[in-house]
Scaffold this active site. Structure first.
Site, mmCIF file in Angstrom:
data_model
loop_
_atom_site.group_PDB
_atom_site.id
_atom_site.type_symbol
_atom_site.label_atom_id
_atom_site.label_comp_id
_atom_site.label_asym_id
_atom_site.label_seq_id
_atom_site.Cartn_x
_atom_site.Cartn_y
_atom_site.Cartn_z
ATOM 1 N N SER A 83 0.830 -1.204 0.000
ATOM 2 C CA SER A 83 0.000 0.000 0.000
ATOM 3 C C SER A 83 0.870 1.262 0.000
ATOM 4 C CB SER A 83 -0.928 -0.046 1.223
ATOM 5 O OG SER A 83 -1.668 1.146 1.325
ATOM 6 N N ARG A 107 11.710 -9.320 -2.122
ATOM 7 C CA ARG A 107 12.185 -10.699 -2.009
ATOM 8 C C ARG A 107 12.260 -11.303 -3.394
ATOM 9 N NH1 ARG A 107 7.385 -12.806 1.517
ATOM 10 N NH2 ARG A 107 6.500 -11.094 0.350
ATOM 11 N N SER A 115 5.174 -8.846 -6.577
ATOM 12 C CA SER A 115 5.191 -7.416 -6.914
ATOM 13 C C SER A 115 6.315 -7.058 -7.885
ATOM 14 C CB SER A 115 5.380 -6.580 -5.649
ATOM 15 O OG SER A 115 4.390 -6.865 -4.716
ATOM 16 N N ILE A 174 6.850 -7.611 10.500
ATOM 17 C CA ILE A 174 8.007 -8.356 9.982
ATOM 18 C C ILE A 174 9.215 -7.448 9.747
ATOM 19 C CG2 ILE A 174 6.604 -10.173 8.907
ATOM 20 C CD1 ILE A 174 7.340 -8.766 6.216
ATOM 21 N N HIS A 229 6.080 4.535 9.656
ATOM 22 C CA HIS A 229 5.362 4.484 10.938
ATOM 23 C C HIS A 229 6.426 4.171 11.992
ATOM 24 C CE1 HIS A 229 2.470 3.601 14.018
ATOM 25 N NE2 HIS A 229 2.491 2.297 13.895
ATOM 26 N N GLU A 281 -24.529 6.333 4.033
ATOM 27 C CA GLU A 281 -24.609 7.796 4.195
ATOM 28 C C GLU A 281 -23.457 8.367 5.022
ATOM 29 O OE1 GLU A 281 -28.042 10.212 5.092
ATOM 30 O OE2 GLU A 281 -29.338 8.551 4.543
HETATM 31 P P1 NAD Z 1 1.504 -3.775 3.042
HETATM 32 O O1 NAD Z 1 1.040 -4.915 3.846
HETATM 33 O O2 NAD Z 1 0.539 -3.122 2.116
HETATM 34 O O3 NAD Z 1 2.741 -4.117 2.100
HETATM 35 C C1 NAD Z 1 3.800 -4.833 2.504
HETATM 36 C C2 NAD Z 1 4.718 -5.166 1.355
HETATM 37 O O4 NAD Z 1 5.887 -5.690 1.965
HETATM 38 C C3 NAD Z 1 4.216 -6.270 0.440
HETATM 39 O O5 NAD Z 1 3.494 -5.774 -0.634
HETATM 40 C C4 NAD Z 1 5.506 -6.907 0.006
HETATM 41 O O6 NAD Z 1 6.077 -6.141 -1.052
HETATM 42 C C5 NAD Z 1 6.397 -6.744 1.205
HETATM 43 N N1 NAD Z 1 6.482 -7.933 2.064
HETATM 44 C C6 NAD Z 1 5.472 -8.619 2.668
HETATM 45 N N2 NAD Z 1 5.963 -9.654 3.384
HETATM 46 C C7 NAD Z 1 7.310 -9.623 3.230
HETATM 47 C C8 NAD Z 1 8.377 -10.415 3.717
HETATM 48 N N3 NAD Z 1 8.163 -11.471 4.509
HETATM 49 N N4 NAD Z 1 9.632 -10.067 3.364
HETATM 50 C C9 NAD Z 1 9.858 -9.008 2.572
HETATM 51 N N5 NAD Z 1 8.887 -8.219 2.084
HETATM 52 C C10 NAD Z 1 7.635 -8.531 2.394
HETATM 53 O O7 NAD Z 1 2.131 -2.713 4.092
HETATM 54 P P2 NAD Z 1 1.678 -1.221 4.306
HETATM 55 O O8 NAD Z 1 0.279 -1.186 4.837
HETATM 56 O O9 NAD Z 1 2.042 -0.421 3.118
HETATM 57 O O10 NAD Z 1 2.611 -0.808 5.532
HETATM 58 C C11 NAD Z 1 3.971 -0.498 5.373
HETATM 59 C C12 NAD Z 1 4.366 0.524 6.433
HETATM 60 O O11 NAD Z 1 3.666 1.749 6.212
HETATM 61 C C13 NAD Z 1 4.029 0.108 7.855
HETATM 62 O O12 NAD Z 1 5.037 0.608 8.684
HETATM 63 C C14 NAD Z 1 2.721 0.830 8.123
HETATM 64 O O13 NAD Z 1 2.445 1.061 9.485
HETATM 65 C C15 NAD Z 1 2.976 2.128 7.400
HETATM 66 N N6 NAD Z 1 1.766 2.880 7.021
HETATM 67 C C16 NAD Z 1 0.826 2.261 6.258
HETATM 68 C C17 NAD Z 1 -0.279 2.984 5.858
HETATM 69 C C18 NAD Z 1 -1.257 2.360 4.883
HETATM 70 O O14 NAD Z 1 -1.931 3.125 4.220
HETATM 71 N N7 NAD Z 1 -1.368 1.069 4.708
HETATM 72 C C19 NAD Z 1 -0.462 4.324 6.258
HETATM 73 C C20 NAD Z 1 0.541 4.926 7.022
HETATM 74 C C21 NAD Z 1 1.655 4.184 7.403
HETATM 75 MG MG MG Z 2 -1.157 3.045 11.300
#
Ligand code: NAD
Ligand code: MG
Ligand code: MG
Length: 332
Positions: free
Chosen positions: A28, A49, A54, A86, A109, A233
């Site tokens: 994301s 990885r 992706s 992780i 984060h 709504e």
């Molecule tokens: P996500 O779950 O969407 O994406 C994680 C990505 O990490 C995967 O697409 C893959 O590319 C990789 N991944 C997954 N497992 C793995 C593994 N075992 N080894 C290596 N790579 C691996 O994560 P996210 O929601 O984008 O969150 C990422 C960070 O951003 C976190 O610290 C989260 O708190 C922060 N954050 C997220 C959002 C959000 O909109 N989702 C908002 C603000 C902050």
């Molecule tokens: Mg958060």
């Protein structure tokens, strides 16, 4: 306590444009950071990885893709955007050995640094750039010419210009177009967890579920009607608040609705709810929430997956699916 803000005029884009940036993870936030930085003229590589699904997706989007180790080795700035639970493992196994003095480690984060699951080496900048919105909105708003505001933080300033690097990075992901807020790792970590638990996700979802239950199971009203009332709504009401404030939303609704808001709101979100919120904040601040969450992750997300399955099974979700499929104006 007012927060310090900065805007495009306060940022030097050449800092981030002159760095080799590695974005670790393409989920994301990862895809949004990587693509926005690339479109902002930065030298981006995505670290994944081997065998990651992706890989091809990021390459098709025009990005350089390599292993996490190679990306971390090449980069001056390494932004870690794999799931929080992780990150410590990924950092230990694939990144730590490639972080050199003078490099910048960045996070979206503060969870791992603030609660001590990752302890970065000395001589390395540790910064955060946390867009205050979901990754797909971060990308969408950037392509539309605006940007989700970012919260930036500096945990360690090893090179003396870590704040300027953080500001420049935030510019690259589009945050400066709206505004960049300056904070601390503790503030971001605690507030973000509290917001998602008490209000945005936990609070809002439970409020909608309780309203639906009351109408359908206590009141005997049709599920479709209840869905429209307390779920569909909600977005329109929140949109009005987001665009012009609670007063404007109140101006737009009827006097009857506004009277009901003042009368009923404090009965639903009452002293007991406020006490529960304080308890939630206390458990975040003292690390109990982090410990409990990490323990469930170690246990293959047993509790989380049970809750997820139960949520998919709710009558309100089934009703919503049916109704949205009949509604051409609701975007897929
Ligand atoms: P996500 O779950 O969407 O994406 C994680 C990505 O990490 C995967 O697409 C893959 O590319 C990789 N991944 C997954 N497992 C793995 C593994 N075992 N080894 C290596 N790579 C691996 O994560 P996210 O929601 O984008 O969150 C990422 C960070 O951003 C976190 O610290 C989260 O708190 C922060 N954050 C997220 C959002 C959000 O909109 N989702 C908002 C603000 C902050
Ligand atoms: Mg958060
Ligand atoms: Mg958040």
């Amino acid at each position: 306590m007012a927060i310090e803000m900065c805007y495009e005029k306060d940022v030097d884009p050449s800092i981030i444009q002159g760095m080799k940036v590695a974005v670790i993870g393409y989920g994301s936030q990862g895809h949004a950071h990587a693509l926005n930085l690339m479109d902002s003229g930065c030298d981006v590589r995505v670290g994944l990885r081997e065998g990651s699904k992706s890989w091809a997706v990021a390459e098709e989007a025009g990005l350089k893709v390599m292993t996490m180790e190679d990306a971390a080795e090449e980069a001056d700035l390494i932004m870690i955007l794999v799931p929080d639970e992780i990150q410590a493992k990924v950092y230990k196994e694939s990144i730590e050995a490639h972080v050199k003095p003078g490099n910048t480690l960045a996070f979206g984060h503060g969870f791992n640094v603030h609660f001590g699951y990752i302890v970065p080496p000395e001589g390395v900048n540790v910064i955060m750039c946390a867009p205050k919105g979901p990754g797909h909105i971060v990308r969408r708003q950037y392509t539309e010419g605006s940007g989700v505001p970012d919260l930036i933080c500096v945990h360690t300033d090893a090179t003396g210009n870590a704040w300027d690097i953080a500001k420049s990075y935030a510019w690259g992901v589009g945050g400066a177009r709206t505004g960049i807020m300056l904070g601390t790792f503790a503030q971001e970590t605690e507030e973000d967890l509290f917001g998602e638990q008490a209000v945005l996700c936990g609070g809002a979802v439970e409020l909608v579920k309780a309203g639906f239950d009351t109408l359908v199971n206590y009141g005997g009203y049709p599920a479709e009607l209840a869905y429209f009332e307390v779920y569909h709504e909600l977005k329109m009401i929140v949109d009005l608040m987001y665009e012009k404030g609670i007063s404007f939303m109140n101006y737009s609704i009827s006097n009857t609705a506004e009277y009901g808001e003042y009368y009923a709101g404090p009965k639903v979100i009452n002293e007991q709810s406020r006490e529960a919120m304080k308890l939630i904040l206390d458990r975040i601040k003292n690390g109990e929430f982090a410990k409990e969450f990490m323990a469930d992750c170690e246990n293959d997300h047993k509790w989380l997956l049970e809750q997820r399955a139960a949520c998919d099974d709710l009558e309100i979700e089934k009703t919503g699916k049916k109704i949205r499929s009949m509604f051409t104006t609701v975007k897929k």
